[in-house]
Design a protein around this motif. Sequence first.
Motif, PDB file in Angstrom:
ATOM      1  N   LEU A 508      26.104  66.051  80.014  1.00  0.00           N
ATOM      2  CA  LEU A 508      26.759  65.337  78.922  1.00  0.00           C
ATOM      3  C   LEU A 508      26.330  65.897  77.571  1.00  0.00           C
ATOM      4  N   ARG A 509      25.034  66.169  77.405  1.00  0.00           N
ATOM      5  CA  ARG A 509      24.550  66.705  76.138  1.00  0.00           C
ATOM      6  C   ARG A 509      25.124  68.094  75.863  1.00  0.00           C
ATOM      7  N   ALA A 510      25.263  68.879  76.919  1.00  0.00           N
ATOM      8  CA  ALA A 510      25.854  70.210  76.753  1.00  0.00           C
ATOM      9  C   ALA A 510      27.315  70.109  76.333  1.00  0.00           C
ATOM     10  N   ALA A 511      28.057  69.189  76.962  1.00  0.00           N
ATOM     11  CA  ALA A 511      29.467  68.992  76.624  1.00  0.00           C
ATOM     12  C   ALA A 511      29.620  68.434  75.209  1.00  0.00           C
ATOM     13  N   LEU A 512      28.705  67.532  74.836  1.00  0.00           N
ATOM     14  CA  LEU A 512      28.757  66.952  73.500  1.00  0.00           C
ATOM     15  C   LEU A 512      28.489  68.003  72.428  1.00  0.00           C
ATOM     16  N   ARG A 513      27.551  68.888  72.701  1.00  0.00           N
ATOM     17  CA  ARG A 513      27.214  69.939  71.731  1.00  0.00           C
ATOM     18  C   ARG A 513      28.453  70.759  71.395  1.00  0.00           C
ATOM     19  N   GLU A 514      29.250  71.053  72.397  1.00  0.00           N
ATOM     20  CA  GLU A 514      30.468  71.843  72.183  1.00  0.00           C
ATOM     21  C   GLU A 514      31.549  71.013  71.507  1.00  0.00           C
ATOM     22  N   GLU A 515      31.675  69.740  71.912  1.00  0.00           N
ATOM     23  CA  GLU A 515      32.745  68.866  71.403  1.00  0.00           C
ATOM     24  C   GLU A 515      32.497  68.453  69.955  1.00  0.00           C
ATOM     25  N   THR A 516      31.249  68.218  69.601  1.00  0.00           N
ATOM     26  CA  THR A 516      30.911  67.679  68.275  1.00  0.00           C
ATOM     27  C   THR A 516      30.328  68.743  67.362  1.00  0.00           C
ATOM     28  N   GLY A 517      30.716  69.989  67.581  1.00  0.00           N
ATOM     29  CA  GLY A 517      30.118  71.116  66.853  1.00  0.00           C
ATOM     30  C   GLY A 517      30.254  71.016  65.352  1.00  0.00           C
ATOM     31  N   GLU A 518      31.357  70.446  64.829  1.00  0.00           N
ATOM     32  CA  GLU A 518      31.576  70.392  63.386  1.00  0.00           C
ATOM     33  C   GLU A 518      31.229  69.028  62.801  1.00  0.00           C
ATOM     34  N   ALA A 519      30.739  68.128  63.624  1.00  0.00           N
ATOM     35  CA  ALA A 519      30.426  66.778  63.157  1.00  0.00           C
ATOM     36  C   ALA A 519      28.923  66.605  62.979  1.00  0.00           C
ATOM     37  N   THR A 520      28.559  65.518  62.300  1.00  0.00           N
ATOM     38  CA  THR A 520      27.154  65.131  62.179  1.00  0.00           C
ATOM     39  C   THR A 520      26.824  64.199  63.335  1.00  0.00           C
TER      40      THR A 520
END
Length: 575
Positions: A508-520
Amino acid sequence: MLKLFRYMRPYRTAVLLVLLFTFFQCLSDLYLPTLMADIVDKGITLGNVPYIWRVGGVMLLVASGGMVCAIVASYLASKAASGFGRIVRGRVFSHVENFTLQEFDKIGTASLITRTTNDITQVQQVTIMILRMMAIAPMMCIGGIVMAISRDPGLTTVLLAVLPILALAIFLIAKQGIPLFKAIQVKIDTLSRVVRENLTGIRVIRSFNRAAHETVRFNDANEDLTATSIKVNKIMGAMMPVMMLVMNFATIAIVWFGAHRIDDAHMKVGDLMAFLQYAMMIMFSLIMLSVMFVMIPRAQASAVRINEVLHMQPDIHDPKEPGKPGLQKAAVEFQDVTFFYPGAEEPAVSNLSFRTGPGEVTAIIGGTGSGKSTLISLIPRFYDVTSGRILVNGTDIREMRQEELRQRIGFVPQKALLFTGSIADNIRYGKEDATDEEIRHAAKVAQAADFIEAMEGAYDAEISQGGSNVSGGQKQRLSIARALVRRPEIYIFDDSFSALDFKTDARLRAALREETGEATVLIVAQRVSTVMDADRIIVLDEGRIAGMGTHEELMNTSEVYREIVTSQLSEEEIA
């Protein structure tokens, strides 16, 4: 209660028609004894059968007209009162929606539920009675007195002796009952709270075999409410026997003195019968008022509680001239932030200063009670800072509209909450117009797609109340998907991975890192493994920042962080 009646404005026409039809009903009731007296004195006494039929027909028409007026008035009163209740209930609900967590803590959830349901129902029921009884009783009383005097002024001295006794009895009984009605509403709150805690905590209660203890708690609250209700009903129950006793003695007196007046040829038999009916009307109108005196105090107590909610202004409100966030995207900055919970002697967090920007993951870690969740709750303005500033894109969040601020945030709470409805509906809660493709993508990133598709109905599968048909980890993943589908500028995860196994957590953390790349991204976590890869880790200890940096930096500079790490990881894992 009068303050609440401003919500009756949409039903002003209905109220006026109720008063009009009630007036005609009252005229009908007052005219019938006069017609009956004429039948007795001019028809039966003189043996004038055609007159009896003619006046009897008029009586039938008058009675039918009165019945129609009564039905129409009752219908309109019910319609107006029900609409009034609907409006007040809607106003209370929408007002409570604007409350901060501080107002919820002050009044209590159980009390708010009782005020929105039971209290408004009490006021609604009394409103129906006011529109009917409070309108007809004075008309009947005054009209009855006028008609009784017109029949025989001398016999009205009996009424002059009886009416003050009735009024005094009503006053004394109501004086004893009013304080008890206020106490009843408070005890209903207590009972509601006990029931709510019992139902929501049933798993804990059963796991610790505390059912007997909870039964005692419920019985205590229930018996307390019952004892007060019995006491007030005993007091109010004395009203009707007293009324009937006085009425019966009044009837005896009227018949006694009336018989003498008939014997002296000062009065006719029909007049005595009419006078007796008018006297009953007068006393029954007082009984109707006494019933109102029974109901109004309780409704008044409920109205006070409703007005308390409506008049309570949230501590957090939008500025009159909201500021515009800067062009910089998704930057969050704390500037010397300190926050006290209401009534607390010590701050929950103090002197917090840090900044995080787009593309950065900031993790917050610390012991229990260190202020992690408090810090997170300040960003969406669930509470306002006591001192210092929180900036989003360079603008103080207190200068932004709450709706605009929260539109930029995807929040996953510490306790995953799902709503009754389908899985798709729960994910779409984050974005109303989300497409099916967006929902499936959010679920996939949140590592929820596999178990969703395994359920009967997949994304159309129903979530039961409280999400009891899914596990804790599944709840958390659906809550994360709800935040992801929003695609906000700022993601806040408040210990949202605690129920996940290490493998799912890592994916999940790996997927989130990619999904939320431009967010804080701000993450509150208990596990070191969850925060090790963060760009910045903030270590909290007793509400203060005890360290800030990367995992490697903190291992060298923060004793608090090292203690947390060594308590969770082996030496090999640390190395």
